[in-house]
Design a protein around this motif. Structure first.
Motif, PDB file in Angstrom:
ATOM      1  N   ASN A   7     -77.801 -68.930 -43.300  1.00 40.75           N
ATOM      2  CA  ASN A   7     -78.775 -68.246 -43.950  1.00 40.75           C
ATOM      3  C   ASN A   7     -78.055 -67.292 -44.867  1.00 40.75           C
ATOM      4  O   ASN A   7     -78.317 -66.647 -45.815  1.00 40.75           O
ATOM      5  CB  ASN A   7     -79.682 -67.303 -42.909  1.00 40.75           C
ATOM      6  CG  ASN A   7     -80.570 -68.389 -42.411  1.00 40.75           C
ATOM      7  OD1 ASN A   7     -81.094 -69.309 -43.024  1.00 40.75           O
ATOM      8  ND2 ASN A   7     -81.057 -67.988 -41.077  1.00 40.75           N
ATOM      9  N   ARG A   8     -76.945 -66.761 -44.293  1.00 39.97           N
ATOM     10  CA  ARG A   8     -76.055 -65.895 -45.068  1.00 39.97           C
ATOM     11  C   ARG A   8     -75.409 -66.361 -46.191  1.00 39.97           C
ATOM     12  O   ARG A   8     -75.325 -65.696 -47.417  1.00 39.97           O
ATOM     13  CB  ARG A   8     -74.864 -65.178 -43.841  1.00 39.97           C
ATOM     14  CG  ARG A   8     -74.147 -64.130 -44.609  1.00 39.97           C
ATOM     15  CD  ARG A   8     -73.127 -63.512 -43.476  1.00 39.97           C
ATOM     16  NE  ARG A   8     -72.440 -62.273 -44.119  1.00 39.97           N
ATOM     17  CZ  ARG A   8     -71.460 -62.602 -44.864  1.00 39.97           C
ATOM     18  NH1 ARG A   8     -70.775 -63.702 -45.107  1.00 39.97           N
ATOM     19  NH2 ARG A   8     -70.734 -61.486 -45.410  1.00 39.97           N
ATOM     20  N   MET A  11     -77.838 -66.532 -49.270  1.00 39.04           N
ATOM     21  CA  MET A  11     -78.179 -65.200 -49.731  1.00 39.04           C
ATOM     22  C   MET A  11     -77.446 -65.011 -50.986  1.00 39.04           C
ATOM     23  O   MET A  11     -76.052 -65.378 -51.192  1.00 39.04           O
ATOM     24  CB  MET A  11     -78.141 -64.209 -48.730  1.00 39.04           C
ATOM     25  CG  MET A  11     -79.037 -64.103 -47.622  1.00 39.04           C
ATOM     26  SD  MET A  11     -78.390 -62.866 -46.373  1.00 39.04           S
ATOM     27  CE  MET A  11     -79.078 -61.410 -47.238  1.00 39.04           C
ATOM     28  N   PRO A  12     -78.035 -64.463 -52.047  1.00 38.33           N
ATOM     29  CA  PRO A  12     -77.335 -64.128 -53.335  1.00 38.33           C
ATOM     30  C   PRO A  12     -75.925 -63.232 -53.000  1.00 38.33           C
ATOM     31  O   PRO A  12     -76.268 -62.288 -52.283  1.00 38.33           O
ATOM     32  CB  PRO A  12     -78.263 -63.671 -54.412  1.00 38.33           C
ATOM     33  CG  PRO A  12     -79.514 -64.188 -53.758  1.00 38.33           C
ATOM     34  CD  PRO A  12     -79.204 -64.086 -52.393  1.00 38.33           C
ATOM     35  N   THR A  13     -74.758 -63.492 -53.611  1.00 39.82           N
ATOM     36  CA  THR A  13     -73.717 -62.690 -53.261  1.00 39.82           C
ATOM     37  C   THR A  13     -73.346 -61.972 -54.564  1.00 39.82           C
ATOM     38  O   THR A  13     -73.068 -62.779 -55.608  1.00 39.82           O
ATOM     39  CB  THR A  13     -72.778 -63.450 -52.800  1.00 39.82           C
ATOM     40  OG1 THR A  13     -73.252 -63.870 -51.394  1.00 39.82           O
ATOM     41  CG2 THR A  13     -71.528 -62.773 -52.414  1.00 39.82           C
ATOM     42  N   GLN A  22     -74.289 -58.512 -50.250  1.00 45.58           N
ATOM     43  CA  GLN A  22     -75.357 -59.440 -50.182  1.00 45.58           C
ATOM     44  C   GLN A  22     -76.772 -59.026 -50.544  1.00 45.58           C
ATOM     45  O   GLN A  22     -77.149 -57.814 -50.205  1.00 45.58           O
ATOM     46  CB  GLN A  22     -75.437 -60.080 -48.642  1.00 45.58           C
ATOM     47  CG  GLN A  22     -74.059 -60.412 -48.027  1.00 45.58           C
ATOM     48  CD  GLN A  22     -73.733 -61.927 -48.592  1.00 45.58           C
ATOM     49  OE1 GLN A  22     -75.008 -62.794 -48.745  1.00 45.58           O
ATOM     50  NE2 GLN A  22     -72.584 -62.371 -48.655  1.00 45.58           N
ATOM     51  N   LEU A  23     -77.513 -59.896 -51.273  1.00 46.49           N
ATOM     52  CA  LEU A  23     -78.868 -59.472 -51.649  1.00 46.49           C
ATOM     53  C   LEU A  23     -80.006 -60.339 -50.907  1.00 46.49           C
ATOM     54  O   LEU A  23     -79.335 -61.423 -50.548  1.00 46.49           O
ATOM     55  CB  LEU A  23     -79.209 -59.704 -53.193  1.00 46.49           C
ATOM     56  CG  LEU A  23     -78.222 -58.628 -54.127  1.00 46.49           C
ATOM     57  CD1 LEU A  23     -78.602 -59.198 -55.736  1.00 46.49           C
ATOM     58  CD2 LEU A  23     -78.268 -57.389 -53.810  1.00 46.49           C
ATOM     59  N   ALA A  24     -81.198 -60.030 -50.534  1.00 45.61           N
ATOM     60  CA  ALA A  24     -82.102 -60.695 -50.196  1.00 45.61           C
ATOM     61  C   ALA A  24     -82.607 -61.750 -51.032  1.00 45.61           C
ATOM     62  O   ALA A  24     -82.299 -61.529 -52.374  1.00 45.61           O
ATOM     63  CB  ALA A  24     -83.337 -59.743 -49.759  1.00 45.61           C
ATOM     64  N   GLU A  25     -83.093 -62.650 -50.595  1.00 52.58           N
ATOM     65  CA  GLU A  25     -83.463 -63.932 -51.285  1.00 52.58           C
ATOM     66  C   GLU A  25     -84.952 -63.533 -52.403  1.00 52.58           C
ATOM     67  O   GLU A  25     -85.781 -62.868 -51.893  1.00 52.58           O
ATOM     68  CB  GLU A  25     -84.201 -65.144 -50.526  1.00 52.58           C
ATOM     69  CG  GLU A  25     -84.143 -66.100 -51.319  1.00 52.58           C
ATOM     70  CD  GLU A  25     -83.168 -66.937 -52.046  1.00 52.58           C
ATOM     71  OE1 GLU A  25     -83.122 -67.667 -53.115  1.00 52.58           O
ATOM     72  OE2 GLU A  25     -81.988 -66.863 -51.343  1.00 52.58           O
ATOM     73  N   GLU A  27     -84.586 -60.950 -54.347  1.00 56.96           N
ATOM     74  CA  GLU A  27     -84.474 -59.513 -54.528  1.00 56.96           C
ATOM     75  C   GLU A  27     -83.966 -59.422 -56.011  1.00 56.96           C
ATOM     76  O   GLU A  27     -83.322 -60.000 -56.594  1.00 56.96           O
ATOM     77  CB  GLU A  27     -83.515 -58.745 -53.585  1.00 56.96           C
ATOM     78  CG  GLU A  27     -83.286 -57.217 -53.849  1.00 56.96           C
ATOM     79  CD  GLU A  27     -82.333 -56.738 -52.694  1.00 56.96           C
ATOM     80  OE1 GLU A  27     -81.974 -55.466 -52.928  1.00 56.96           O
ATOM     81  OE2 GLU A  27     -81.789 -57.542 -52.175  1.00 56.96           O
ATOM     82  N   ASP A  90     -76.923 -64.168 -58.258  1.00 51.19           N
ATOM     83  CA  ASP A  90     -75.842 -64.642 -57.463  1.00 51.19           C
ATOM     84  C   ASP A  90     -74.416 -64.901 -58.214  1.00 51.19           C
ATOM     85  O   ASP A  90     -74.438 -65.416 -59.352  1.00 51.19           O
ATOM     86  CB  ASP A  90     -76.359 -66.206 -56.993  1.00 51.19           C
ATOM     87  CG  ASP A  90     -75.479 -66.829 -55.602  1.00 51.19           C
ATOM     88  OD1 ASP A  90     -74.729 -65.867 -55.167  1.00 51.19           O
ATOM     89  OD2 ASP A  90     -75.652 -67.960 -55.362  1.00 51.19           O
TER      90      ASP A  90
END
Length: 551
Positions: A7-8, A11-13, A22-25, A27, A90
């Motif tokens: 999951n990590r 997530m967009p980095t 890390q950004l939430a999916e 976001e 991302d």
């Protein structure tokens, strides 16, 4: 653990100066917001999270590029870009501290200061001015242009706001606010090029009910609040988290004071209630706190004569009379905190298990008034009707009002009553007060005189909102807890401490300890059992304490 790693990785980095964020999916964030997550400041003037993006000030210029997720190779764009207008997706890369970026910032600062009056010693914004702070952080070491000894032209743009024309850096935050938030569009940009100025349309001054927010938005000293202008230096004041008690919206605010005098109220960011804003009704509605009409004496009326008492005398005397009176009654004002309402109800019920506990008058003025962005000024002009209502419901069958207490008085059922006030405006008329006169022991605790106070046997001064610690529940059942900001005037005791002493509580009154008891005893408040954060807690959803949301 494998699942959490997957999951990590999904997530967009974003990479900020080599730091992974890390950004939430799904976001949506820009470079400024992503950098803030990494603890990096990107200076800016025109950008604000509550307004549209114009990218006009160019202070937030950064280097940007993309990182190949397979090879790790980074490709950078040749030119600097405004971080406020650049999405953080991302594998986006931002560089905020290169020589190229530093030079761009210093040039922007130098350009602004060429035309800016250096009148910091007389400017209200000194001490909290972005132009001032950014100059020391990002500006040129030396000034290359001549310093021109002039002061800014000043003109009124409305009843509450004044404009210092030459201090303006043309960020246009104020213009966008009146178009996008208040929806009134009084402000616009006049002229072009180096002659641009903020102006109001002829015959349409800045007089909307949210006008004071443009002063908060101004990053420099161009817009001044007439109510605060030249009254206090900002570095001499202390800011305390508070709740606006002007209406049932319950805006999160900061109470700024010096030596127990409130000088300014400002909105405190809370995405669940007021976002970044507050109305002028709340902003300027604190002056009653320091009114010379406030009650400060503890008095007993005996045979038409006024007898001055000390708190150490009056509380044992009232307690003895209540224990001898028979049936008791208590009216809990919607201006009390949850803790205070609970303690007063608990006190009268500890003496008389059948005591009549009612909700005090709820002041309502006009209709709810909503603005373009959805911000609403509520017609219900009290901060805690919902909280006190649930306390009353716990101690009574339903939510009886003052009329029911009066009916019990007129029927000869209630012999002694405690009426809490705290209203800054007239709240009871002479005819209603006369109906409560038959009570043999009537205790009235209030801020100001009233027809009911004139008929009271015991007159007790009450505390104002900035002087009390406790919790308020707004119209959507969100509970916020705050501490006191200033001490009450000499002779005044905060209601919570008075009720705590009558209940023979151990040590000093602490609002948090009482709230924990309330959360155990009344299911409605169960979500407040844990520590309440700066954004409050949603009692309706029973949610846990929520962390602050930035940006």
């Amino acid at each position: 653990s494998i699942s959490s790693n997957l999951n990590r990785s999904a997530m967009p980095t974003v990479y900020i100066d080599g730091i992974e964020v890390q950004l939430a999916e799904g976001e949506r964030a820009n470079g400024i917001q992503a950098a803030e997550r990494a603890g990096i400041e990107i200076p800016h003037y025109c950008w604000h999270p509550g307004l549209t993006v114009v990218a006009s000030c160019r202070m937030c210029l950064v280097e940007t590029g993309t990182r190949d997720p397979q090879s790790g190779e980074v490709k950078m764009l040749p030119k600097l870009v405004p971080a406020c207008q650049t999405p953080a997706g991302d594998n986006t890369v931002f560089v905020t501290n290169s020589d190229k970026v530093k030079q761009a910032r210093s040039i922007v600062e130098e350009d602004l200061l060429i035309r800016h009056p250096i009148d910091c010693p007389i400017c209200d914004k000194a001490g909290e001015c972005d132009l001032q702070d950014y100059h020391f952080k990002y500006g040129q070491d030396e000034r290359r242009a001549d310093v021109r000894p002039f002061t800014s032209r000043r003109r009124d743009v409305g009843d509450t706001v004044t404009l210092f024309v030459d201090r303006c850096v043309m960020c246009t935050r104020c213009v966008r606010f009146t178009r996008e938030i208040s929806g009134t569009s009084e402000l616009f940009v006049a002229h072009r090029g180096s002659h641009e100025e903020i102006e109001v349309f002829p015959g349409y001054p800045l007089d909307n009910k949210m006008a004071g927010n443009v002063v908060d938005l101004c990053p420099v000293g161009a817009l001044g609040d007439k109510d605060f202008l030249y009254r206090q230096r900002v570095w001499m004041m202390k800011a305390h988290d508070g709740v606006c008690t002007g209406c049932s919206t319950g805006c999160s605010i900061e109470v700024e004071e010096n030596q127990d005098t409130v000088y300014r109220l400002k909105p405190r960011e809370n995405p669940h209630i007021n976002e970044w804003w507050m109305c002028d009704e709340g902003r300027y509605g604190f002056h009653h706190v320091h009114s010379d009409r406030r009650l400060t004496n503890v008095e007993r009326i005996e045979d038409g004569e006024t007898v001055l008492l000390e708190w150490t005398q009056v509380l044992p005397e009232i307690d003895e009379r209540f224990r001898q009176a028979g049936r008791l009654g208590a009216a809990l004002s919607p201006h009390l905190t949850v803790e205070e309402a609970y303690l007063l109800a608990k006190y009268v019920r500890s003496i008389d298990p059948e005591a009549v506990v009612v909700l005090g008058p709820v002041p309502v003025e006009g209709q709810d008034e909503s603005f373009k962005n959805g911000f609403t000024i509520r017609a219900e002009k009290c901060p805690n009707r919902r909280g006190v209502e649930e306390v009353v419901r716990h101690f009574s069958d339903g939510v009886p009002t003052l009329e029911e207490l009066i009916a019990n008085v007129e029927a000869g059922v209630v012999q002694a009553a405690w009426i809490s006030g705290g209203y800054k405006n007239d709240w009871i008329d002479d005819a209603t007060a006369e109906r409560l006169a038959p009570v043999s022991c009537l205790v009235v605790q209030d801020l100001f005189g009233s027809p009911l106070l004139d008929r009271a046997r015991y007159r007790l001064p009450g505390a104002a909102f900035a002087e009390r610690a406790g919790s308020y529940v707004n119209h959507v059942d969100r509970l916020q807890s705050v501490d006191w900001a200033i001490r009450p005037p000499a002779g005044v005791r905060v209601e919570g401490g008075v009720y705590w002493q009558l209940l023979q509580g151990q040590r000093m009154f602490k609002a948090r300890g009482v709230l924990e008891e309330v959360a155990r005893e009344i299911p409605f408040f169960a979500a407040a059992a844990n520590e309440v954060g700066p954004l409050g807690v949603d009692l309706k959803a029973g949610s846990a304490v929520e962390k602050a949301v930035t940006g």
